[in-house]
Design a protein around this motif. Structure first.
Motif, PDB file in Angstrom:
ATOM      1  N   GLY A  80       0.782  -1.223   0.000  1.00 30.12           N
ATOM      2  CA  GLY A  80       0.000   0.000   0.000  1.00 30.12           C
ATOM      3  C   GLY A  80       0.813   1.272   0.000  1.00 30.12           C
ATOM      4  N   GLU A  81       2.148   1.170  -0.168  1.00 28.37           N
ATOM      5  CA  GLU A  81       2.984   2.369  -0.086  1.00 28.37           C
ATOM      6  C   GLU A  81       2.922   3.197  -1.362  1.00 28.37           C
ATOM      7  N   ALA A  82       3.040   2.570  -2.540  1.00 27.80           N
ATOM      8  CA  ALA A  82       3.160   3.356  -3.773  1.00 27.80           C
ATOM      9  C   ALA A  82       2.648   2.542  -4.954  1.00 27.80           C
ATOM     10  N   PHE A  83       2.340   3.281  -6.017  1.00 27.68           N
ATOM     11  CA  PHE A  83       1.986   2.670  -7.290  1.00 27.68           C
ATOM     12  C   PHE A  83       2.712   3.420  -8.403  1.00 27.68           C
TER      13      PHE A  83
ATOM     14  N   LEU B  59      -8.226  -3.108  -8.020  1.00 26.20           N
ATOM     15  CA  LEU B  59      -7.162  -3.603  -7.156  1.00 26.20           C
ATOM     16  C   LEU B  59      -7.545  -3.587  -5.685  1.00 26.20           C
ATOM     17  N   GLY B  60      -8.652  -2.933  -5.352  1.00 23.82           N
ATOM     18  CA  GLY B  60      -9.159  -3.015  -3.986  1.00 23.82           C
ATOM     19  C   GLY B  60      -8.605  -2.014  -3.005  1.00 23.82           C
ATOM     20  N   GLY B  61      -8.118  -0.874  -3.460  1.00 27.64           N
ATOM     21  CA  GLY B  61      -7.617   0.131  -2.527  1.00 27.64           C
ATOM     22  C   GLY B  61      -6.807   1.194  -3.234  1.00 27.64           C
ATOM     23  N   VAL B  62      -6.396   2.203  -2.458  1.00 25.86           N
ATOM     24  CA  VAL B  62      -5.630   3.320  -2.993  1.00 25.86           C
ATOM     25  C   VAL B  62      -4.290   3.388  -2.260  1.00 25.86           C
ATOM     26  N   ALA B  63      -3.188   3.398  -3.005  1.00 27.58           N
ATOM     27  CA  ALA B  63      -1.859   3.511  -2.403  1.00 27.58           C
ATOM     28  C   ALA B  63      -1.630   4.922  -1.888  1.00 27.58           C
ATOM     29  N   ARG B  64      -0.645   5.047  -1.000  1.00 29.93           N
ATOM     30  CA  ARG B  64      -0.390   6.333  -0.353  1.00 29.93           C
ATOM     31  C   ARG B  64       0.235   7.347  -1.292  1.00 29.93           C
ATOM     32  N   ARG B  65       1.008   6.928  -2.272  1.00 30.05           N
ATOM     33  CA  ARG B  65       1.639   7.865  -3.199  1.00 30.05           C
ATOM     34  C   ARG B  65       1.785   7.207  -4.566  1.00 30.05           C
ATOM     35  N   GLY B  66       1.935   8.061  -5.586  1.00 31.71           N
ATOM     36  CA  GLY B  66       2.089   7.580  -6.946  1.00 31.71           C
ATOM     37  C   GLY B  66       3.411   8.010  -7.546  1.00 31.71           C
ATOM     38  N   ILE B  67       3.936   7.209  -8.454  1.00 28.22           N
ATOM     39  CA  ILE B  67       5.195   7.484  -9.147  1.00 28.22           C
ATOM     40  C   ILE B  67       4.872   7.651 -10.625  1.00 28.22           C
TER      41      ILE B  67
ATOM     42  N   PRO C 130     -12.041   9.342  -6.124  1.00 28.15           N
ATOM     43  CA  PRO C 130     -13.436   9.445  -5.718  1.00 28.15           C
ATOM     44  C   PRO C 130     -13.688   8.694  -4.421  1.00 28.15           C
ATOM     45  N   ALA C 131     -14.589   9.228  -3.621  1.00 26.05           N
ATOM     46  CA  ALA C 131     -14.908   8.609  -2.341  1.00 26.05           C
ATOM     47  C   ALA C 131     -15.626   7.286  -2.568  1.00 26.05           C
ATOM     48  N   THR C 132     -15.305   6.296  -1.763  1.00 26.87           N
ATOM     49  CA  THR C 132     -15.920   4.976  -1.863  1.00 26.87           C
ATOM     50  C   THR C 132     -16.733   4.631  -0.626  1.00 26.87           C
ATOM     51  N   GLY C 133     -16.939   5.591   0.267  1.00 29.89           N
ATOM     52  CA  GLY C 133     -17.711   5.351   1.472  1.00 29.89           C
ATOM     53  C   GLY C 133     -18.068   6.663   2.130  1.00 29.89           C
ATOM     54  N   PRO C 134     -18.960   6.621   3.121  1.00 34.15           N
ATOM     55  CA  PRO C 134     -19.373   7.853   3.802  1.00 34.15           C
ATOM     56  C   PRO C 134     -18.238   8.459   4.620  1.00 34.15           C
TER      57      PRO C 134
END
Length: 393
Positions: free
Chosen positions: A126-129, A184-192, A221-225
């Motif tokens: 979950g660190e980077a993509f 992929l089921g989530g968002v990483a903390r930072r992008g490269i 985009p938000a995926t939950g309240p």
């Protein structure tokens, strides 16, 4: 090196004299002699003799000043005129052009060294993509197409997702991130990223000068309240002509109207109080998207956000599309409520706003929510999540 090879072929292969070689090439005979004696695998070096001038005694001062300014913000660095005045106070009697030539050469030398970058070989989950585009060929229904494929790959697990588009654009860029993170089921903390065109834009500065700057990183985009709220102001006036403001806050995921606070004056402290009242029923959001208005950039709201662990996500100046959901909500509020109602007192405006807010959240369907009302959308998603949970054995 091409000329050196040509000269050596004339001398060693064609057996021409130095004078003949000089006539054919236009080179001096001393230069030809030097090239013939030099090693064949090294290019010639030309070194000018260092001649002392009036600036020589002050080069150390300029070097020190330029090195110090390199670590300062651009607007805080000394100009060439300021450096000239500094060394003139120390006794410099030369011209201004010599100082500018020295500064230009110093910048060239300092920029010539390649930048050092550290690229880790291992990442946490979950660190980077990493993201990039590729140009691919595709046959669809017997028709040949050139398509642009968006590649998003997680650095830790190496899991990836591909999405094809007809071209590269900002809309495709944002959509590719949305689809990939959902898959992929989530968002990483930072992008490269590399220096791709869809991440940069041209802007005009003072006197028509253009500059290149990075786009605001796209907000996922938000995926939950309560993941992301949006906040803005709307202006209107009473029946007697007095102006008042309405603080509008919505949940980006459910499109619910979280708060509609009306008052003649709304400061940053008033905004924080209104958000506290809304959080009593809903809890705190993780982030709030706002513009660069004085109320949102005030110290009072900044302290409020820090104490409650809420991130204030500021839009780019002059770019209301970065907060498009609240702009759309404000348009509906003005068309459906402000333009068709008259307000005698502030209490009258607040009561009518509360009634319209209830109707908006519970009776007004939204096309982006599958033609459900915000309350129905939240209830349906909650039921789906309960049904998807595994039954304990």
């Amino acid at each position: 090196m091409d000329m050196i090879g040509k000269v050596r072929r004339m001398k060693l292969r064609d057996q021409l004299s130095l004078s003949e070689i000089s006539k054919r090439t236009g080179l001096a005979r001393n230069t030809i002699k030097k090239w013939l004696k030099a090693p064949g695998d090294e290019p010639p070096k030309y070194e000018r003799r260092v001649v002392e001038c009036k600036l020589t005694a002050f080069e150390g001062t300029l070097n020190q000043a330029l090195a110090a300014d390199a670590h300062r913000p651009k607007q805080s660095r000394r100009s060439a005129r300021a450096l000239l005045s500094q060394i003139q106070a120390q006794g410099y009697r030369g011209g201004y052009s010599a100082v500018t030539d020295f500064i230009r050469s110093w910048k060239t030398r300092s920029d010539s060294s390649p930048a050092k970058a550290f690229v880790p070989l291992s990442f946490e989950l979950g660190e980077a993509f990493q993201f990039d585009w590729s140009d691919e060929a595709m046959v669809v229904g017997g028709v040949f197409y050139n398509v642009q494929v968006a590649h998003l790959k997680l650095c830790a697990s190496r899991a990836f997702w591909l999405v094809a588009y007809p071209s590269q654009g900002h809309e495709m860029l944002f959509d590719a991130h949305t689809r990939s993170f959902q898959a992929l089921g989530g968002v990483a903390r930072r992008g490269i990223y590399d220096n791709m065109k869809t991440r940069w834009t041209r802007s005009s500065g003072a006197r028509g000068a253009s500059s290149t700057r990075a786009l605001r990183p796209c907000a996922m985009p938000a995926t939950g309240p309560n993941q992301n709220w949006s906040m803005d102001f709307v202006h209107d006036q009473m029946l007697d002509g007095r102006a008042f403001r309405v603080l509008t806050v919505i949940d980006q995921w459910s499109r619910e109207s979280v708060s509609l606070e009306a008052n003649f004056r709304l400061t940053g402290r008033c905004v924080g109080k209104a958000l506290d009242e809304a959080a009593l029923e809903r809890g705190w959001p993780k982030a709030i998207t706002v513009d660069n208005g004085t109320e949102f950039t005030s110290k009072a709201l900044d302290e409020w956000a820090w104490r409650r662990g809420v991130k204030l996500d500021y839009t780019r100046p002059g770019k209301p599309t970065d907060n498009g959901l609240i702009e759309s909500f404000n348009g509906r509020l003005r068309d459906e409520f402000l333009n068709v109602n008259e307000f005698i007192t502030m209490q009258d405006a607040r009561e009518k706003l509360k009634a319209w807010q209830h109707d908006y959240n519970h009776h007004r369907p939204h096309g982006s929510l599958g033609h459900l009302t915000p309350s129905e959308f939240v209830r349906k998603r909650s039921d789906q999540q309960l049904e998807s949970r595994p039954t304990p054995v």
